[in-house]
Design a protein around this motif. Structure first.
Motif, PDB file in Angstrom:
ATOM      1  N   PHE A  92      52.238  37.673  60.032  1.00  0.00           N
ATOM      2  CA  PHE A  92      50.859  37.187  60.050  1.00  0.00           C
ATOM      3  C   PHE A  92      50.059  37.829  58.920  1.00  0.00           C
ATOM      4  O   PHE A  92      49.313  37.144  58.215  1.00  0.00           O
ATOM      5  N   VAL A  93      50.238  39.122  58.730  1.00  0.00           N
ATOM      6  CA  VAL A  93      49.549  39.834  57.646  1.00  0.00           C
ATOM      7  C   VAL A  93      49.994  39.269  56.298  1.00  0.00           C
ATOM      8  O   VAL A  93      49.168  39.046  55.397  1.00  0.00           O
ATOM      9  N   MET A  94      51.293  39.024  56.145  1.00  0.00           N
ATOM     10  CA  MET A  94      51.794  38.436  54.898  1.00  0.00           C
ATOM     11  C   MET A  94      51.201  37.046  54.673  1.00  0.00           C
ATOM     12  O   MET A  94      50.866  36.685  53.544  1.00  0.00           O
ATOM     13  N   GLY A  95      51.062  36.268  55.748  1.00  0.00           N
ATOM     14  CA  GLY A  95      50.433  34.950  55.641  1.00  0.00           C
ATOM     15  C   GLY A  95      48.999  35.058  55.167  1.00  0.00           C
ATOM     16  O   GLY A  95      48.557  34.294  54.289  1.00  0.00           O
ATOM     17  N   ILE A  96      48.250  36.009  55.721  1.00  0.00           N
ATOM     18  CA  ILE A  96      46.861  36.221  55.300  1.00  0.00           C
ATOM     19  C   ILE A  96      46.803  36.602  53.818  1.00  0.00           C
ATOM     20  O   ILE A  96      45.989  36.057  53.058  1.00  0.00           O
ATOM     21  N   LEU A  97      47.677  37.527  53.413  1.00  0.00           N
ATOM     22  CA  LEU A  97      47.696  37.937  52.010  1.00  0.00           C
ATOM     23  C   LEU A  97      48.057  36.778  51.092  1.00  0.00           C
ATOM     24  O   LEU A  97      47.474  36.629  50.004  1.00  0.00           O
ATOM     25  N   MET A  98      48.992  35.932  51.523  1.00  0.00           N
ATOM     26  CA  MET A  98      49.350  34.749  50.719  1.00  0.00           C
ATOM     27  C   MET A  98      48.176  33.797  50.585  1.00  0.00           C
ATOM     28  O   MET A  98      47.935  33.249  49.506  1.00  0.00           O
ATOM     29  N   ILE A 134      52.770  30.076  57.736  1.00  0.00           N
ATOM     30  CA  ILE A 134      53.231  31.370  58.247  1.00  0.00           C
ATOM     31  C   ILE A 134      52.252  31.901  59.287  1.00  0.00           C
ATOM     32  O   ILE A 134      52.652  32.384  60.341  1.00  0.00           O
ATOM     33  N   MET A 135      50.958  31.800  59.002  1.00  0.00           N
ATOM     34  CA  MET A 135      49.952  32.297  59.953  1.00  0.00           C
ATOM     35  C   MET A 135      49.962  31.477  61.242  1.00  0.00           C
ATOM     36  O   MET A 135      49.720  32.019  62.323  1.00  0.00           O
ATOM     37  N   ALA A 136      50.260  30.186  61.146  1.00  0.00           N
ATOM     38  CA  ALA A 136      50.262  29.328  62.324  1.00  0.00           C
ATOM     39  C   ALA A 136      51.422  29.652  63.258  1.00  0.00           C
ATOM     40  O   ALA A 136      51.294  29.541  64.483  1.00  0.00           O
ATOM     41  N   ASN A 137      52.548  30.041  62.706  1.00  0.00           N
ATOM     42  CA  ASN A 137      53.709  30.347  63.530  1.00  0.00           C
ATOM     43  C   ASN A 137      54.516  31.469  62.873  1.00  0.00           C
ATOM     44  O   ASN A 137      55.605  31.242  62.346  1.00  0.00           O
ATOM     45  N   PRO A 138      53.978  32.697  62.904  1.00  0.00           N
ATOM     46  CA  PRO A 138      54.587  33.774  62.119  1.00  0.00           C
ATOM     47  C   PRO A 138      56.005  34.150  62.524  1.00  0.00           C
ATOM     48  O   PRO A 138      56.856  34.349  61.665  1.00  0.00           O
ATOM     49  N   PHE A 139      56.293  34.238  63.824  1.00  0.00           N
ATOM     50  CA  PHE A 139      57.621  34.713  64.212  1.00  0.00           C
ATOM     51  C   PHE A 139      58.701  33.686  63.893  1.00  0.00           C
ATOM     52  O   PHE A 139      59.765  34.043  63.388  1.00  0.00           O
ATOM     53  N   GLN A 140      58.443  32.421  64.154  1.00  0.00           N
ATOM     54  CA  GLN A 140      59.435  31.390  63.842  1.00  0.00           C
ATOM     55  C   GLN A 140      59.694  31.301  62.344  1.00  0.00           C
ATOM     56  O   GLN A 140      60.812  31.067  61.918  1.00  0.00           O
ATOM     57  N   THR A 141      58.635  31.498  61.542  1.00  0.00           N
ATOM     58  CA  THR A 141      58.790  31.464  60.095  1.00  0.00           C
ATOM     59  C   THR A 141      59.704  32.587  59.632  1.00  0.00           C
ATOM     60  O   THR A 141      60.609  32.375  58.822  1.00  0.00           O
TER      61      THR A 141
END
Length: 165
Positions: A92-98, A134-141
Protein backbone atom coordinates in the motif's frame (compact mmCIF):
# COMPACT_ATOMS: atom_id res chain seq x y z
CA UNK A 1 35.05 -28.44 -16.65
CA UNK A 2 33.14 -31.11 -14.72
CA UNK A 3 33.02 -28.87 -11.63
CA UNK A 4 31.65 -25.99 -13.72
CA UNK A 5 28.89 -28.25 -15.11
CA UNK A 6 28.00 -29.49 -11.61
CA UNK A 7 27.81 -25.89 -10.35
CA UNK A 8 25.37 -25.03 -13.14
CA UNK A 9 23.27 -28.07 -12.30
CA UNK A 10 23.20 -27.30 -8.56
CA UNK A 11 22.50 -23.61 -9.15
CA UNK A 12 19.73 -24.46 -11.61
CA UNK A 13 18.08 -26.88 -9.20
CA UNK A 14 18.26 -24.37 -6.33
CA UNK A 15 16.68 -21.70 -8.53
CA UNK A 16 13.92 -24.06 -9.63
CA UNK A 17 13.12 -25.06 -6.03
CA UNK A 18 13.14 -21.42 -4.89
CA UNK A 19 10.90 -20.45 -7.80
CA UNK A 20 8.43 -23.22 -6.95
CA UNK A 21 8.35 -22.06 -3.32
CA UNK A 22 7.59 -18.52 -4.52
CA UNK A 23 4.79 -19.84 -6.73
CA UNK A 24 3.20 -21.99 -4.04
CA UNK A 25 3.78 -19.86 -0.90
CA UNK A 26 4.19 -16.19 -1.95
CA UNK A 27 2.81 -14.73 1.31
CA UNK A 28 4.90 -16.76 3.71
CA UNK A 29 7.96 -16.24 1.52
CA UNK A 30 7.63 -12.48 1.96
CA UNK A 31 7.25 -12.95 5.70
CA UNK A 32 10.41 -15.06 5.85
CA UNK A 33 12.35 -12.56 3.72
CA UNK A 34 11.19 -9.75 6.02
CA UNK A 35 12.43 -11.70 9.05
CA UNK A 36 15.77 -12.48 7.39
CA UNK A 37 16.27 -8.81 6.49
CA UNK A 38 15.25 -7.90 10.05
CA UNK A 39 17.81 -10.32 11.48
CA UNK A 40 20.55 -8.92 9.25
CA UNK A 41 19.70 -5.33 10.21
CA UNK A 42 19.51 -6.30 13.89
CA UNK A 43 22.89 -8.04 13.83
CA UNK A 44 24.53 -5.14 11.98
CA UNK A 45 23.03 -2.71 14.48
CA UNK A 46 24.19 -4.73 17.48
CA UNK A 47 27.71 -4.96 16.07
CA UNK A 48 27.71 -1.22 15.41
CA UNK A 49 26.44 -0.43 18.91
CA UNK A 50 29.10 -2.69 20.43
CA UNK A 51 31.81 -1.01 18.37
CA UNK A 52 30.46 2.40 19.39
CA UNK A 53 30.49 1.49 23.07
CA UNK A 54 34.02 0.10 22.81
CA UNK A 55 35.32 3.02 20.75
CA UNK A 56 37.13 6.04 22.09
CA UNK A 57 35.79 8.51 19.52
CA UNK A 58 33.46 11.21 20.83
CA UNK A 59 33.17 13.36 17.69
CA UNK A 60 29.76 14.15 16.15
CA UNK A 61 30.21 11.55 13.39
CA UNK A 62 30.78 8.78 15.95
CA UNK A 63 27.71 9.88 17.92
CA UNK A 64 25.60 9.96 14.75
CA UNK A 65 26.92 6.53 13.76
CA UNK A 66 26.05 5.17 17.21
CA UNK A 67 22.52 6.64 16.98
CA UNK A 68 22.11 5.09 13.53
CA UNK A 69 23.13 1.71 14.88
CA UNK A 70 20.65 2.00 17.76
CA UNK A 71 17.98 2.81 15.17
CA UNK A 72 19.08 -0.25 13.16
CA UNK A 73 18.61 -2.44 16.24
CA UNK A 74 15.08 -1.08 16.73
CA UNK A 75 14.22 -1.46 13.03
CA UNK A 76 15.59 -5.02 13.03
CA UNK A 77 13.45 -5.94 16.02
CA UNK A 78 10.37 -4.40 14.38
CA UNK A 79 11.04 -6.24 11.09
CA UNK A 80 11.24 -9.55 12.95
CA UNK A 81 8.40 -8.98 15.42
CA UNK A 82 5.98 -7.26 13.05
CA UNK A 83 6.85 -8.90 9.75
CA UNK A 84 3.23 -9.75 8.96
CA UNK A 85 2.12 -6.16 9.46
CA UNK A 86 5.03 -4.79 7.46
CA UNK A 87 4.42 -7.20 4.58
CA UNK A 88 0.74 -6.24 4.56
CA UNK A 89 1.24 -2.44 4.53
CA UNK A 90 4.36 -2.24 2.36
CA UNK A 91 2.49 -2.74 -0.94
CA UNK A 92 0.00 0.00 0.00
CA UNK A 93 2.84 2.38 0.86
CA UNK A 94 4.55 1.52 -2.44
CA UNK A 95 1.27 2.22 -4.25
CA UNK A 96 1.03 5.63 -2.59
CA UNK A 97 4.63 6.44 -3.52
CA UNK A 98 3.98 5.36 -7.12
CA UNK A 99 0.90 7.59 -7.33
CA UNK A 100 2.78 10.59 -5.93
CA UNK A 101 5.82 10.03 -8.13
CA UNK A 102 3.76 9.49 -11.27
CA UNK A 103 1.64 12.61 -10.58
CA UNK A 104 4.85 14.67 -10.35
CA UNK A 105 6.11 13.06 -13.56
CA UNK A 106 2.81 13.77 -15.37
CA UNK A 107 3.02 17.42 -14.34
CA UNK A 108 6.69 17.57 -15.41
CA UNK A 109 5.91 15.96 -18.77
CA UNK A 110 3.13 18.49 -19.40
CA UNK A 111 5.26 21.49 -18.39
CA UNK A 112 8.56 20.40 -19.97
CA UNK A 113 10.66 22.87 -21.92
CA UNK A 114 10.02 22.43 -25.61
CA UNK A 115 6.46 21.15 -25.19
CA UNK A 116 4.72 18.08 -23.87
CA UNK A 117 6.90 14.97 -23.62
CA UNK A 118 4.48 12.33 -24.90
CA UNK A 119 6.51 9.22 -24.04
CA UNK A 120 7.15 10.42 -20.50
CA UNK A 121 3.49 11.35 -20.13
CA UNK A 122 2.26 7.94 -21.29
CA UNK A 123 4.66 6.06 -19.01
CA UNK A 124 3.69 8.26 -16.07
CA UNK A 125 -0.03 7.66 -16.65
CA UNK A 126 0.61 3.90 -16.81
CA UNK A 127 2.57 4.13 -13.56
CA UNK A 128 -0.27 6.13 -11.99
CA UNK A 129 -2.79 3.44 -12.97
CA UNK A 130 -0.53 0.69 -11.58
CA UNK A 131 -0.10 2.64 -8.33
CA UNK A 132 -3.86 2.98 -7.97
CA UNK A 133 -4.36 -0.73 -8.69
CA UNK A 134 -1.77 -1.63 -6.07
CA UNK A 135 -3.49 0.59 -3.50
CA UNK A 136 -6.89 -0.90 -4.37
CA UNK A 137 -5.75 -4.46 -3.75
CA UNK A 138 -2.24 -4.44 -2.26
CA UNK A 139 -1.89 -8.03 -1.06
CA UNK A 140 -3.17 -9.67 -4.25
CA UNK A 141 -0.89 -7.42 -6.31
CA UNK A 142 2.16 -8.45 -4.31
CA UNK A 143 1.12 -12.11 -4.43
CA UNK A 144 0.87 -11.89 -8.22
CA UNK A 145 4.24 -10.13 -8.43
CA UNK A 146 5.90 -12.77 -6.25
CA UNK A 147 4.41 -15.54 -8.40
CA UNK A 148 5.64 -13.86 -11.59
CA UNK A 149 9.06 -13.58 -9.95
CA UNK A 150 8.85 -17.29 -9.10
CA UNK A 151 8.14 -18.15 -12.73
CA UNK A 152 11.11 -16.03 -13.80
CA UNK A 153 13.37 -17.76 -11.30
CA UNK A 154 12.19 -21.20 -12.44
CA UNK A 155 12.92 -20.18 -16.04
CA UNK A 156 16.36 -18.99 -14.95
CA UNK A 157 17.00 -22.33 -13.22
CA UNK A 158 15.96 -24.32 -16.27
CA UNK A 159 18.19 -22.11 -18.43
CA UNK A 160 21.11 -22.74 -16.04
CA UNK A 161 20.64 -26.49 -16.39
CA UNK A 162 20.18 -26.40 -20.16
CA UNK A 163 23.26 -24.19 -20.68
CA UNK A 164 25.55 -26.20 -18.45
CA UNK A 165 28.41 -26.20 -20.96
Amino acid sequence: MKSFTQNHLVTGLILIVFGIVLLIRPGSTLDIVCKIVGAAVLIAGIVGVAEGLAGKRKDPAAVANFAGNVAAVIIGILLIACSGLIVSILPFVMGILMVIYSAVEIFSALKADGGIQTGRLVMSVIELIIGILIMANPFQTVTLLIRVLGIGIIFSGVTQIMNKN
